[in-house]
Structure formats: C-alpha cells, structure tokens
Design a protein around this motif. Structure first.
Motif, PDB file in Angstrom:
ATOM      1  N   GLU A 135       0.827  -1.208   0.000  1.00  0.00           N
ATOM      2  CA  GLU A 135       0.000   0.000   0.000  1.00  0.00           C
ATOM      3  C   GLU A 135       0.861   1.257   0.000  1.00  0.00           C
ATOM      4  N   GLU A 136       1.976   1.212   0.720  1.00  0.00           N
ATOM      5  CA  GLU A 136       2.890   2.357   0.723  1.00  0.00           C
ATOM      6  C   GLU A 136       3.498   2.558  -0.661  1.00  0.00           C
ATOM      7  N   TYR A 137       3.802   1.461  -1.339  1.00  0.00           N
ATOM      8  CA  TYR A 137       4.338   1.536  -2.701  1.00  0.00           C
ATOM      9  C   TYR A 137       3.350   2.250  -3.620  1.00  0.00           C
ATOM     10  N   LEU A 138       2.105   1.822  -3.594  1.00  0.00           N
ATOM     11  CA  LEU A 138       1.090   2.414  -4.469  1.00  0.00           C
ATOM     12  C   LEU A 138       0.877   3.888  -4.152  1.00  0.00           C
ATOM     13  N   ALA A 139       0.974   4.247  -2.877  1.00  0.00           N
ATOM     14  CA  ALA A 139       0.755   5.635  -2.472  1.00  0.00           C
ATOM     15  C   ALA A 139       1.898   6.551  -2.883  1.00  0.00           C
ATOM     16  N   SER A 140       3.100   6.005  -3.050  1.00  0.00           N
ATOM     17  CA  SER A 140       4.279   6.836  -3.360  1.00  0.00           C
ATOM     18  C   SER A 140       4.780   6.626  -4.778  1.00  0.00           C
ATOM     19  N   ILE A 141       3.949   6.063  -5.638  1.00  0.00           N
ATOM     20  CA  ILE A 141       4.399   5.636  -6.961  1.00  0.00           C
ATOM     21  C   ILE A 141       4.886   6.787  -7.828  1.00  0.00           C
ATOM     22  N   ALA A 142       4.429   8.013  -7.571  1.00  0.00           N
ATOM     23  CA  ALA A 142       4.823   9.162  -8.394  1.00  0.00           C
ATOM     24  C   ALA A 142       6.234   9.648  -8.088  1.00  0.00           C
ATOM     25  N   ASP A 143       6.784   9.286  -6.948  1.00  0.00           N
ATOM     26  CA  ASP A 143       8.111   9.756  -6.519  1.00  0.00           C
ATOM     27  C   ASP A 143       9.106   8.612  -6.688  1.00  0.00           C
ATOM     28  N   LEU A 144       9.971   8.701  -7.703  1.00  0.00           N
ATOM     29  CA  LEU A 144      10.849   7.576  -8.033  1.00  0.00           C
ATOM     30  C   LEU A 144      11.772   7.157  -6.891  1.00  0.00           C
ATOM     31  N   PRO A 145      12.563   8.065  -6.281  1.00  0.00           N
ATOM     32  CA  PRO A 145      13.441   7.614  -5.193  1.00  0.00           C
ATOM     33  C   PRO A 145      12.669   6.974  -4.040  1.00  0.00           C
ATOM     34  N   THR A 146      11.507   7.556  -3.704  1.00  0.00           N
ATOM     35  CA  THR A 146      10.723   7.011  -2.594  1.00  0.00           C
ATOM     36  C   THR A 146      10.183   5.632  -2.933  1.00  0.00           C
ATOM     37  N   VAL A 147       9.630   5.475  -4.131  1.00  0.00           N
ATOM     38  CA  VAL A 147       9.018   4.205  -4.493  1.00  0.00           C
ATOM     39  C   VAL A 147      10.066   3.115  -4.645  1.00  0.00           C
ATOM     40  N   VAL A 148      11.272   3.462  -5.086  1.00  0.00           N
ATOM     41  CA  VAL A 148      12.351   2.470  -5.157  1.00  0.00           C
ATOM     42  C   VAL A 148      12.722   2.014  -3.749  1.00  0.00           C
ATOM     43  N   GLY A 149      12.791   2.950  -2.812  1.00  0.00           N
ATOM     44  CA  GLY A 149      13.093   2.575  -1.432  1.00  0.00           C
ATOM     45  C   GLY A 149      12.037   1.656  -0.846  1.00  0.00           C
ATOM     46  N   VAL A 150      10.758   1.953  -1.127  1.00  0.00           N
ATOM     47  CA  VAL A 150       9.681   1.096  -0.619  1.00  0.00           C
ATOM     48  C   VAL A 150       9.741  -0.274  -1.275  1.00  0.00           C
TER      49      VAL A 150
END
Length: 263
Positions: A135-150
C-alpha cells in the motif's frame, strides 16, 4: 614483543566480554557504552588495552566511536548490513561486481518468498507487513526515489520474514548490497527513465506475490518472484563501472548520531 602480545590478548578478552553482552541483548542496539572510567572499573586494564578492545569491536561493526570531548561509543546489534559490507569486501577482492550480486539474489530471494508462503502463521507474521509495504508503494508511486526505497523494503521483507535465520542473514546481506546500489541509482536518475507504467507493473506484481503468499502457494510464488527479479533488475544500470561500491552500503549502515573512542 611479549608486552605487546599480552596487551593484545587482554584487549581481546575485554572485547569478548562486551561482545557477549551485545549478542545476548544485555546491551541493546543504540545503547551507549559507559565512559572509559567506568569501563576501567569493570575491566581493570590499562587505557591503551581498553582502546584496543574498542578498536576490535568497532572493526566488527558492533560499536560506533566518536573521538573528542563529547565522544563515546554506541552499540550496534549485528545485522545483515554488517555482513553485507564484509561480503562486499570479499566479493570485491574476487573481482565480482554488482551484476553477480543480482544473479545470486535471483536464486535465493525466490526461495525465501516460497518459505514465506509455507509458514503456517503467515497470516499473522508475513501478510500484514507485505500488505503495508504494498500500500505504501502504491501511495508513493509518483516519486521515483521514494518508491524504489519502498520496493526494496518489500523485497527485503520477503527475505526477513521467511522464518529461516541462516537464510535471512545470508540473503539479507545480498539484499543490503543490492539495495545500497539501487537506491543510489534512483536518487541520481531522471524519473522519466522509469515511466509510471513500469512502476505500476512492478506494483501489480507485488500485489500478486502478496496474494500467492496469503494463499499458501510456495511453488507459484517462487516462480513469480524469480521472473519479477529478472525483469526488475534492469535497474540499476551501472554508470560506467559495475564495481561494488562499499561506500554506498557504509552510508546506509551509518547511524544518524555516530560515536567513538571512550574518553
């Protein structure tokens, strides 16, 4: 030479006692070690011997030491990241590169995911954490560095929740090496190089992995994770040399407030 040999042996004995306290949990992660005066009362050795003991523990990654008036030593429980750093040293000496780490992960991570699906308590121990990360991945999908970390935390959870301690440590060390390079790559990469469609596809696969684990299908989740890694490891593409960069892992291991030589 005899005095130096004796100092070294005494230092090892002091390090052995402090190490045992860290491993047993008597000294918890993040605990400060007592100042040198208190340590000298506990272990009646000379200050050079005590400093040698601290150097041994620091080299093992069990403490971090900061010199100076406000210095001190902080405890660190052994972790896969510590092993990952030492593993990286060995691999670098053998001229292995980050691509070799990726291949190793393609073999061991699917086995960990299959063990997650085989756990009788997976509904309590595995599924909630993976769902939270998904769910955190889907919520942060627009931010590349954040979504890679998740995404990296999702894959690390597949290892960390498999229930087999030796595999958790060994695969976790590989994950730590790969994660340090992938997150560094993501921080330097233009988001357009990884379009939203590709990120959504990865998110959909994570969702299917979660579903198969929840259903208790180890064979299917092993196959899916192996295929997913073969595709997802297109990133990071090394810029220039694919050499393992241990400074990246050291930065991940570095606590926010470091510490050093008691005194």
């Amino acid at each position: 030479m005899e005095p130096r040999v004796r100092v070294h042996r005494l230092a090892e004995q002091v390090a052995d006692r402090i190490r045992a306290q860290i491993i047993s949990g008597d000294l918890a992660d993040g605990d400060p070690l007592p100042k040198s005066e208190e340590l000298s009362r506990r272990y009646p050795v000379s200050l050079p011997t005590l400093r040698e003991a601290m150097r041994i523990l620091e080299a093992e990654g069990l403490i971090t030491v900061r010199r100076g008036r406000l210095g001190g030593a902080v405890v660190h429980r052994p972790s896969p990241a510590n092993l990952g750093y030492n593993l990286g040293l060995v691999l670098a000496a053998q001229h292995a590169d980050i691509g070799d780490v990726a291949v190793a992960l393609r073999h061991v991570e699917p086995a960990c995911a299959a063990l997650c699906a085989s756990r009788p308590d997976r509904a309590q121990t595995v599924v909630p954490r993976l769902r939270e990360l998904h769910e955190e991945y889907l919520a942060s999908i627009a931010d590349l560095p954040t979504v890679v970390g998740v995404s990296r935390r999702f894959h690390e959870a597949l290892v960390g929740l498999c229930g087999n301690p030796p595999l958790i440590v060994l695969a976790g060390a590989l994950e730590a090496l790969w994660s340090s390079h992938e997150e560094s790559w993501a921080s330097r990469t233009e988001p357009r190089r990884v379009p939203l469609t590709q990120r959504r596809e990865s998110g959909e696969v994570h969702g299917r992995i979660l579903t198969l684990i929840e259903a208790g299908d180890p064979a299917a989740v092993h196959q899916l994770v192996a295929a997913h890694l073969a595709s997802a490891q297109r990133n990071p593409k090394p810029a220039g040399s694919p050499t393992i960069d241990l400074t990246l892992l050291r930065e991940l291991m570095q606590p926010s407030g470091e510490a050093s030589d008691p005194g």
